[in-house]
Structure formats: C-alpha cells, structure tokens
Scaffold this motif. Structure first.
Motif, mmCIF file in Angstrom:
data_model
loop_
_atom_site.group_PDB
_atom_site.id
_atom_site.type_symbol
_atom_site.label_atom_id
_atom_site.label_comp_id
_atom_site.label_asym_id
_atom_site.label_seq_id
_atom_site.Cartn_x
_atom_site.Cartn_y
_atom_site.Cartn_z
ATOM 1 N N ALA A 71 0.662 -1.083 -0.220
ATOM 2 C CA ALA A 71 0.016 0.002 0.025
ATOM 3 C C ALA A 71 0.849 1.451 0.065
ATOM 4 N N SER A 72 1.911 1.087 0.613
ATOM 5 C CA SER A 72 2.616 2.636 0.834
ATOM 6 C C SER A 72 3.500 2.384 -0.474
ATOM 7 N N ALA A 73 3.762 1.513 -0.945
ATOM 8 C CA ALA A 73 4.336 1.558 -2.538
ATOM 9 C C ALA A 73 3.654 2.279 -3.548
ATOM 10 N N THR A 74 2.247 1.893 -3.402
ATOM 11 C CA THR A 74 1.313 2.336 -4.129
ATOM 12 C C THR A 74 1.121 3.594 -3.927
ATOM 13 N N ILE A 75 0.702 4.039 -2.817
ATOM 14 C CA ILE A 75 0.525 5.603 -2.476
ATOM 15 C C ILE A 75 1.623 6.708 -2.929
ATOM 16 N N HIS A 76 2.972 6.001 -2.480
ATOM 17 C CA HIS A 76 4.120 7.133 -2.654
ATOM 18 C C HIS A 76 4.150 7.560 -3.875
ATOM 19 N N PRO A 77 4.023 7.234 -5.075
ATOM 20 C CA PRO A 77 4.217 7.807 -6.239
ATOM 21 C C PRO A 77 2.890 8.802 -6.658
ATOM 22 N N ASP A 78 1.940 8.555 -6.223
ATOM 23 C CA ASP A 78 0.683 9.681 -6.310
ATOM 24 C C ASP A 78 1.056 10.831 -5.507
ATOM 25 N N ALA A 79 1.576 10.505 -4.247
ATOM 26 C CA ALA A 79 1.803 11.797 -3.495
ATOM 27 C C ALA A 79 2.866 12.540 -3.922
ATOM 28 N N THR A 80 4.119 11.833 -4.573
ATOM 29 C CA THR A 80 5.075 12.743 -5.166
ATOM 30 C C THR A 80 4.559 13.249 -6.274
ATOM 31 N N ARG A 81 3.734 12.625 -7.335
ATOM 32 C CA ARG A 81 3.254 13.295 -8.360
ATOM 33 C C ARG A 81 2.426 14.742 -8.080
ATOM 34 N N GLN A 82 1.526 14.505 -7.121
ATOM 35 C CA GLN A 82 0.726 15.674 -6.721
ATOM 36 C C GLN A 82 1.674 16.993 -6.232
ATOM 37 N N GLN A 83 2.608 16.653 -5.539
ATOM 38 C CA GLN A 83 3.547 17.477 -4.884
ATOM 39 C C GLN A 83 4.318 17.982 -6.134
ATOM 40 N N ALA A 84 4.823 17.508 -7.112
ATOM 41 C CA ALA A 84 5.296 17.894 -8.335
ATOM 42 C C ALA A 84 4.561 18.793 -8.970
ATOM 43 N N GLU A 85 3.089 18.424 -9.043
ATOM 44 C CA GLU A 85 2.292 19.479 -9.905
ATOM 45 C C GLU A 85 2.020 20.653 -9.030
ATOM 46 N N ALA A 86 1.933 20.461 -7.625
ATOM 47 C CA ALA A 86 1.613 21.752 -6.655
ATOM 48 C C ALA A 86 2.780 22.751 -6.812
ATOM 49 N N TRP A 87 4.069 22.090 -7.039
ATOM 50 C CA TRP A 87 5.006 22.765 -7.087
ATOM 51 C C TRP A 87 5.429 23.452 -8.521
ATOM 52 N N GLN A 88 4.881 22.861 -9.518
ATOM 53 C CA GLN A 88 4.989 23.594 -10.838
ATOM 54 C C GLN A 88 3.840 24.720 -11.073
ATOM 55 N N ARG A 89 2.540 24.357 -10.528
ATOM 56 C CA ARG A 89 1.601 25.438 -10.394
ATOM 57 C C ARG A 89 2.140 26.826 -9.475
ATOM 58 N N GLN A 90 2.790 26.447 -8.498
ATOM 59 C CA GLN A 90 3.222 27.561 -7.399
ATOM 60 C C GLN A 90 4.412 28.370 -8.275
ATOM 61 N N THR A 91 5.140 27.636 -8.966
ATOM 62 C CA THR A 91 6.316 28.154 -9.670
ATOM 63 C C THR A 91 5.636 29.058 -10.888
ATOM 64 N N SER A 92 4.922 28.525 -11.731
ATOM 65 C CA SER A 92 4.147 29.148 -12.741
ATOM 66 C C SER A 92 3.559 30.504 -12.220
ATOM 67 N N LEU A 93 2.873 30.410 -11.038
ATOM 68 C CA LEU A 93 2.140 31.646 -10.431
ATOM 69 C C LEU A 93 3.104 32.635 -10.045
ATOM 70 N N ARG A 94 4.274 32.217 -9.475
ATOM 71 C CA ARG A 94 5.516 33.210 -9.199
ATOM 72 C C ARG A 94 6.118 33.822 -10.285
ATOM 73 N N ARG A 95 6.158 33.208 -11.497
ATOM 74 C CA ARG A 95 6.510 33.792 -12.586
ATOM 75 C C ARG A 95 5.642 34.810 -13.209
ATOM 76 N N LEU A 96 4.548 34.158 -12.960
ATOM 77 C CA LEU A 96 3.309 35.457 -13.866
ATOM 78 C C LEU A 96 3.556 36.604 -12.856
ATOM 79 N N TYR A 97 3.474 36.410 -11.496
ATOM 80 C CA TYR A 97 3.558 37.667 -10.878
ATOM 81 C C TYR A 97 4.983 38.529 -10.850
ATOM 82 N N THR A 98 6.014 37.787 -11.436
ATOM 83 C CA THR A 98 7.095 38.500 -11.486
ATOM 84 C C THR A 98 7.105 39.302 -12.886
#
Length: 319
Positions: A3-30
C-alpha cells in the motif's frame, strides 16, 4: 508495504504538480510586476521630459558639447591648477590665475588652494561623524528592544532618530544656513544630525543581536542599566560600531562635497563654480583630487575595519 509503495508515487506526483503551479504563478507575478515597474518608469520619464523646459531627450545629444568645454587646451594646466603653479597660458583671467589661490604659511611655503579646500571638506566629514557617533551610541542602547530601560523611552528615541534621517543632508543644511549663514558650520550640523539617525539605526540593530548571557549575569549580581551596558554590552558591539562609523566617514565625505556646492564650504563650492564657468583645467584638477581623496579614505577605512572586526569575518563573508 504494498500500500505504501502504491501511494507514494501519487503523493510525489501531486507535490510535483503543486510545485509547478506555484512556480508558474510566481513567474506570472514576476512578469506582471516587472511590466508594471517598466510602465511606471517610462511614464515618469515621459512626464519629466515634458515638464522640463529644455526637453531632456532632445538635448541629450548635446551632452558631448558640454564635456568638450571642460577639455583643457593644455593638459599640463591640470597639474598647475592642482598645485597652484603659474601657467604660461595666463592672460589675466580667472581661468588660469592658479597662483592666486595659494594659502601661504611661512616664507615661500604654501598649501595649494584645492588641498586646503579638500582638508575643509574632510574635516567637516570627520567632525560630523564624531557628533553622530557620540549621540548614536547611547541612543542605540535605549532603542534596542532587548536593552531598553523603558518601552515608552524606546519609542520616543526611535521616532527621533527616524526624524533625523528622514530628510536629506542638503535639506537640513539649507535650513541651518538660513540660521547660521552659509559655511562649514551649517554643513557640520546637517551631516551630524543625519549621521545620528543613520548610525543609531545600524547600532541598535547590532545591539538587538548580542549575546545576552553577560547581561543576565550582571543583572543577577545587582548591576544597574548603565553598568550592564558598559561592561556586558558595549565590549561585544564596539568593533562593529567602529566598522559602521568608518563606513559613515566615507559617506560623509561625499555628502560634505555635495553640501559644499550649495554654500557649505570646502571643495564642493569651488567645483560648482569651476564647472559653471567652463574652466576645464580647474575642474579636472578638482575631480582628480576628490577622486584620489575618496579612494584613499576608502582603502584606509577598509584596512582599519579588517583590523577592528577581524580578517576572519571578511573571509566568512567572501565564502
């Protein structure tokens, strides 16, 4: 484990997507921020150009015409002007009357005029810095949050120092020139008051970061506030105080030159007159002397700061 091995890639992908959205938003504001800043700068420059009777951008190509007026016909006149040596080009005009400015001491020994004016400018800076240091030190201990004897007193002192540094030195000099007339006294008062506010802020920020163990030890044995400041706090901060004070000397030399151009005495006044009259040799001699003096003060201050603070502090900063 599965179960841990199954959940871990999804959590990592969500974190990566959240980081990309935050980075894009910061670039837009800049991009938006930089765009607004550029638009404001262009608008302000356009307004300033329209408000200027001579239209700055239209007159900009004539800048080299002004510089050409300051190029001396004989480059040796720069050294003659600097050391008050008679020029073969002297036709009785003020442009080449170099020997008339000599400050005679005794016999044939004299100080060149511009060296004497530079000494006046440096003296104004030194006296002003000394005044600023003497008042800023006690004010900084009162204004420090961790050392102040009373919160209300701290508030009053901080507001007072903010008031002193709120106005440029040239504004304060203009006020006191109307009271004590033009000259070095008005310049000393103006730069000294501004130095109190500027050094006081730097000093109390240093005080708020000191090691409080020595302070607490003296407090435990019954030492009063003055004794704690003198024996626990001041020894810790004095090297940094001196470092900032030396930096302030450099700033005040430049400030005293600017104030001198508006009647504060010293080399600034002579530089303004020389430029306005188009005396190329005299202007270049003054600029050369001013640059050399500031360079020497900068080098001496840097050397002395290293001795006071320690070479290791500069090595750590460089690393």
């Amino acid at each position: 484990m599965t179960a841990s091995a199954t959940i871990h890639p999804d959590a990592t992908r969500q974190q990566a997507e959240a980081w990309q959205r935050q980075t894009s938003l910061r670039r837009l504001y800049t991009v938006l921020g930089v765009g607004l800043l550029l638009a404001a700068m262009i608008a302000s420059m356009w307004f300033a150009d329209e408000a200027n009777a001579g239209h700055f951008f239209e007159r900009l190509p004539h800048l080299l015409d002004f510089l050409s007026w300051l190029v001396p016909k004989d480059w040796n006149d720069v050294w003659r002007a600097l050391f008050d040596i008679a020029s073969p080009n002297d036709k009785g005009t003020q442009e080449f009357n170099f020997p008339l400015g000599r400050v005679h001491l005794w016999g044939g020994f004299y100080i060149p005029e511009y060296f004497e004016l530079m000494l006046t400018t440096v003296n104004v800076a030194l006296v002003s810095t000394f005044i600023g240091f003497v008042f800023a030190v006690p004010f900084s201990f009162i204004a420090a949050r961790n050392l102040t004897p009373h919160p209300a007193l701290r508030l009053v002192v901080k507001r007072f120092m903010e008031l002193l540094r709120a106005f440029p030195e040239i504004v304060i000099a203009g006020l006191f020139a109307a009271i004590v007339s033009t000259g070095p006294i008005a310049a000393i008062i103006a730069i000294g008051l501004h130095s109190i506010g500027a050094l006081g802020k730097l000093f109390y920020e240093i005080n708020e970061n000191i090691d409080m163990r020595a302070e607490e030890g003296l407090r435990a044995v019954g030492a009063n506030w003055f004794e704690r400041v003198r024996f626990a706090d001041l020894p810790q901060v004095l090297p940094n105080f001196m470092s900032y004070t030396l930096l302030r000397v450099e700033i005040n030399v430049r400030a005293s030159t600017i104030i001198g151009a508006v009647g504060g005495g010293g080399i600034g006044e002579e530089l303004k007159l020389s430029i306005s009259r188009g005396f190329g040799a005299k202007t270049l001699a003054l600029v050369l002397l001013l640059f050399t003096t500031i360079f020497l003060i900068d080098q001496f201050s840097a050397w002395l700061r290293r001795k006071l603070v320690g070479e290791q502090a500069f090595l750590m900063g460089a690393a």
